[in-house]
Each structure stands twice: as structure tokens, then as C-alpha cells.
Design a protein around this motif. Structure first.
Motif, PDB file in Angstrom:
ATOM      1  N   LYS A 153     -10.803   3.859  17.304  1.00 44.81           N
ATOM      2  CA  LYS A 153      -9.884   4.670  17.839  1.00 44.81           C
ATOM      3  C   LYS A 153     -10.793   5.532  18.738  1.00 44.81           C
ATOM      4  CE  LYS A 153      -5.787   4.263  15.195  1.00 44.81           C
ATOM      5  NZ  LYS A 153      -4.881   4.890  14.199  1.00 44.81           N
ATOM      6  N   ASN A 154     -12.029   5.986  18.001  1.00 39.27           N
ATOM      7  CA  ASN A 154     -12.802   7.069  18.672  1.00 39.27           C
ATOM      8  C   ASN A 154     -13.639   6.459  19.793  1.00 39.27           C
ATOM      9  OD1 ASN A 154     -12.692   8.640  16.252  1.00 39.27           O
ATOM     10  ND2 ASN A 154     -14.125   7.061  15.012  1.00 39.27           N
ATOM     11  N   LEU A 155     -13.400   5.349  20.331  1.00 41.52           N
ATOM     12  CA  LEU A 155     -14.042   4.733  21.434  1.00 41.52           C
ATOM     13  C   LEU A 155     -13.037   4.407  22.660  1.00 41.52           C
ATOM     14  CD1 LEU A 155     -16.470   2.172  20.019  1.00 41.52           C
ATOM     15  CD2 LEU A 155     -17.208   4.362  21.021  1.00 41.52           C
ATOM     16  N   LEU A 156     -11.676   4.830  22.235  1.00 40.79           N
ATOM     17  CA  LEU A 156     -10.742   4.412  23.208  1.00 40.79           C
ATOM     18  C   LEU A 156     -10.816   5.380  24.480  1.00 40.79           C
ATOM     19  CD1 LEU A 156      -7.494   4.089  20.926  1.00 40.79           C
ATOM     20  CD2 LEU A 156      -9.013   2.334  22.382  1.00 40.79           C
ATOM     21  N   ALA A 157     -11.212   6.699  24.208  1.00 40.47           N
ATOM     22  CA  ALA A 157     -11.518   7.518  25.599  1.00 40.47           C
ATOM     23  C   ALA A 157     -12.571   6.856  26.339  1.00 40.47           C
ATOM     24  CB  ALA A 157     -11.565   8.882  25.105  1.00 40.47           C
ATOM     25  N   ASP A 158     -13.546   6.602  25.726  1.00 41.19           N
ATOM     26  CA  ASP A 158     -14.855   6.076  26.639  1.00 41.19           C
ATOM     27  C   ASP A 158     -14.190   4.681  27.251  1.00 41.19           C
ATOM     28  OD1 ASP A 158     -17.173   7.688  25.433  1.00 41.19           O
ATOM     29  OD2 ASP A 158     -16.461   7.051  23.496  1.00 41.19           O
ATOM     30  N   ARG A 159     -13.662   3.841  26.484  1.00 46.42           N
ATOM     31  CA  ARG A 159     -13.209   2.594  27.222  1.00 46.42           C
ATOM     32  C   ARG A 159     -12.401   2.877  28.504  1.00 46.42           C
ATOM     33  NH1 ARG A 159      -8.011  -0.314  24.663  1.00 46.42           N
ATOM     34  NH2 ARG A 159      -7.281   1.788  25.758  1.00 46.42           N
ATOM     35  N   ASP A 160     -11.397   3.850  28.249  1.00 50.00           N
ATOM     36  CA  ASP A 160     -10.476   4.323  29.553  1.00 50.00           C
ATOM     37  C   ASP A 160     -11.316   4.720  30.708  1.00 50.00           C
ATOM     38  OD1 ASP A 160      -8.448   3.538  27.920  1.00 50.00           O
ATOM     39  OD2 ASP A 160      -7.768   5.299  27.263  1.00 50.00           O
ATOM     40  N   ALA A 161     -12.465   5.656  30.349  1.00 54.55           N
ATOM     41  CA  ALA A 161     -13.150   5.871  31.409  1.00 54.55           C
ATOM     42  C   ALA A 161     -13.865   4.922  32.156  1.00 54.55           C
ATOM     43  CB  ALA A 161     -14.018   7.260  30.925  1.00 54.55           C
ATOM     44  N   LEU A 162     -14.467   3.973  31.443  1.00 53.83           N
ATOM     45  CA  LEU A 162     -15.258   2.922  31.640  1.00 53.83           C
ATOM     46  C   LEU A 162     -14.513   1.874  32.574  1.00 53.83           C
ATOM     47  CD1 LEU A 162     -18.156   1.650  31.524  1.00 53.83           C
ATOM     48  CD2 LEU A 162     -17.423   0.196  29.790  1.00 53.83           C
ATOM     49  N   PHE A 163     -13.297   1.642  32.306  1.00 57.11           N
ATOM     50  CA  PHE A 163     -12.510   0.843  32.810  1.00 57.11           C
ATOM     51  C   PHE A 163     -11.608   1.328  34.076  1.00 57.11           C
ATOM     52  CE2 PHE A 163     -11.955  -2.018  28.922  1.00 57.11           C
ATOM     53  CZ  PHE A 163     -13.192  -2.444  28.972  1.00 57.11           C
ATOM     54  N   ASN A 164     -11.516   2.653  34.123  1.00 51.45           N
ATOM     55  CA  ASN A 164     -11.210   3.259  35.352  1.00 51.45           C
ATOM     56  C   ASN A 164     -11.992   3.149  36.249  1.00 51.45           C
ATOM     57  OD1 ASN A 164      -8.649   4.219  34.329  1.00 51.45           O
ATOM     58  ND2 ASN A 164      -9.502   6.206  33.545  1.00 51.45           N
ATOM     59  N   ARG A 165     -13.280   2.909  36.110  1.00 54.19           N
ATOM     60  CA  ARG A 165     -14.103   2.604  37.353  1.00 54.19           C
ATOM     61  C   ARG A 165     -13.996   1.190  37.844  1.00 54.19           C
ATOM     62  NH1 ARG A 165     -18.447   5.524  33.815  1.00 54.19           N
ATOM     63  NH2 ARG A 165     -17.665   7.580  33.953  1.00 54.19           N
ATOM     64  N   SER A 166     -13.940   0.272  36.995  1.00 58.22           N
ATOM     65  CA  SER A 166     -13.907  -1.129  37.172  1.00 58.22           C
ATOM     66  C   SER A 166     -12.976  -1.651  36.238  1.00 58.22           C
ATOM     67  CB  SER A 166     -15.261  -1.714  37.119  1.00 58.22           C
ATOM     68  OG  SER A 166     -16.097  -1.200  37.844  1.00 58.22           O
TER      69      SER A 166
END
Length: 270
Positions: free
Chosen positions: A123-136
Motif C-alpha cells: 500500500k505504501n507504493l501505490l502512489a509511486d505506482r500511479d505516478a509511474l504508470f500515468n507517464r506510460s
């Protein structure tokens, strides 16, 4: 886009897609680095070797999506608004120094994880995941019968999924790679489509195996009786929830017409 993320169950053609891309890069004189990082240090080592010139390919790299430090590197590497250079402290001639590492290279990551679901994520990585996948946005092949049939056909039409097959070398050397004709490739797609509701596994891997067996038989390297056994081996019980059988198509025409390589005159630079 600086990155491509391929997500899906085994056998859906992730490695095949990567190999096809590697061939295009090779034709342009570009040699990618293929590796599986175990930690952020190894990830940075490969960026350093790439030197801002060679693409990075990471297969079965689930660990990347479970590591905060690795996430941070990918976020910086794929964000056009952040510096392309990461400074890592290393020993240089016995002294500690900030060594610049260029992060501006194409990145390909494949994983068996379902990148479209929150299940299994920290759960602590969900924000990072969303930021990463919003670019690609990741390319996700869902575990759905019709989607898997459609994806298999797409790969056959736009890449060389059904082209190559291997025969025995009668002189005792390494096996020989041959190329299926369009007619054999079309025959394989027809069989795959006609039997889609009986297939044990609907996947690009299955379609590739069918085309290889048909190619060996057409070449004379496999008896027709063995081909029948090979094809029967892919079949099971009729699906209780059958998918709509797609309409017949002239696969030979489609195979000939769909682009499978760079257009004439196109160039790719590192």
C-alpha cells in the motif's frame, strides 16, 4: 514514452514481443542490455553501463514493483521534468566522489504481476505506482479467453509469431530455423480459431506451437500422424462458457498487409 511495461500471465507473448523489438534495434545498430536486477545497486549499474545509449530490458522483474528505491529510480528516469542524471557516491581512485549516471534510455519491463490490480501491492507504493504508470500506461494482457484469442491473433498479424519453425539437422549439427509460408501461417490461425473453445490454453504460445508443428509437417520433418497427435494435445473438453467464434477472415491477406518491421526509410537512434 521512455518506458514500456508488459504485464500478463505466462505464455502471452511478452518475451516474443521483446525479441521482436530487439531485432528492430539490432537492425539499427543498437544493442540493448537484458538483465534481471536484484536491488537498486544493480539497477543503477545497468544504467551506468548503458551510458545513455543502450535500451534496458528487464524480464520477470517483479521485484522492481516491490522496492521503493527502485521505484524512485524509474520515476526519475521516466519523468521529463526531472534531471536525467542521477549522482551516486562511489570510490574513485580511493576517494569518494559523486559519479553521474545517465537515466535517459528506453526501458522495457515485463512481469507476470497483474499491473492493473491493487492485489499484491504494498500500500505504501501505490502512489509511486500511479505516478509511474500515468507517464506510460502498462500493456496488460488480461486472463480472459476472448482477449487472449484476440491478442494471439494480433501478435501473429503484426509480428513473426507464426513464421519461424525449427527442423532437425540431418547432418547432426544444430537445429535449423525455417520460415513458414503465408499459407501455413494462415492455416495455423484458422485451426487456432476454429478450436478456440476446445483449447486447453488460449495463448500466443499455443498458436506459435501449432504453426511450428504445421511447418515441420509441410517441410517433411514431421509425419502427418504425429501432427494430428500434436494438435490433439492442445485440446480438451468443450468450454462450458464458449466465447463467440470470430468470423472467418482471409488471414493470408492480413498477414501480408500488416506491417511487421520499420517502414522503408525509417530510422531509430539511441
Amino acid at each position: 514514452m521512455r518506458a514500456v511495461y508488459l504485464s500478463g500471465p505466462p505464455g502471452v507473448g511478452k518475451t516474443h514481443s521483446i525479441v521482436e523489438q530487439e531485432e528492430i534495434w539490432a537492425a539499427c545498430g543498437i544493442k540493448p542490455l537484458r538483465f534481471r536486477p536484484r536491488n537498486v545497486g544493480e539497477l543503477l549499474d545497468q544504467f551506468k553501463i548503458a551510458g545513455g545509449r543502450r535500451p534496458l530490458i528487464m524480464e520477470e522483474a517483479d521485484i522492481i514493483f516491490r522496492s521503493k528505491p527502485m521505484f524512485e529510480i524509474l520515476k526519475q528516469a521516466t519523468d521529463p521534468l526531472t534531471p536525467d542524471i542521477f549522482y551516486r557516491v562511489e570510490k574513485v581512485e580511493g576517494e569518494k566522489a559523486a559519479v553521474p549516471i545517465n537515466l535517459n534510455v528506453p526501458i522495457v519491463v515485463s512481469t507476470n504481476m497483474d499491473l492493473g490490480s491493487d492485489v499484491g501491492w504494498d500500500k505504501n507504493l501505490l502512489a509511486d505506482r500511479d505516478a509511474l504508470f500515468n507517464r506510460s500506461r502498462p500493456v496488460i494482457i488480461p486472463d480472459d479467453p476472448f482477449a487472449l484469442w484476440e491478442w494471439s491473433i494480433y501478435l501473429a498479424l503484426t509480428s513473426h509469431l507464426t513464421r519461424d519453425f525449427v527442423i532437425r539437422n540431418r547432418s547432426g549439427g544444430l537445429p535449423l530455423v525455417q520460415a513458414n509460408s503465408l499459407a501455413v501461417q494462415a492455416q495455423a490461425i484458422d485451426w487456432f480459431t476454429d478450436n478456440v473453445n476446445k483449447l486447453e490454453v488460449i495463448s500466443p504460445r499455443t498458436l506459435k506451437q501449432v504453426a511450428q508443428s504445421m511447418g515441420r509437417t509441410r517441410y517433411g520433418d514431421m509425419p502427418p500422424a504425429i501432427l494430428a497427435e500434436e494438435l490433439d494435445g492442445h485440446l480438451g473438453k468443450e468450454r462450458a462458457d464458449p466465447i463467440p467464434v470470430p468470423a472467418k477472415a482471409d488471414w493470408g491477406v492480413l498477414l501480408r498487409g500488416m506491417p511487421k518491421q520499420l517502414p522503408a526509410g525509417a530510422k531509430v537512434t539511441a
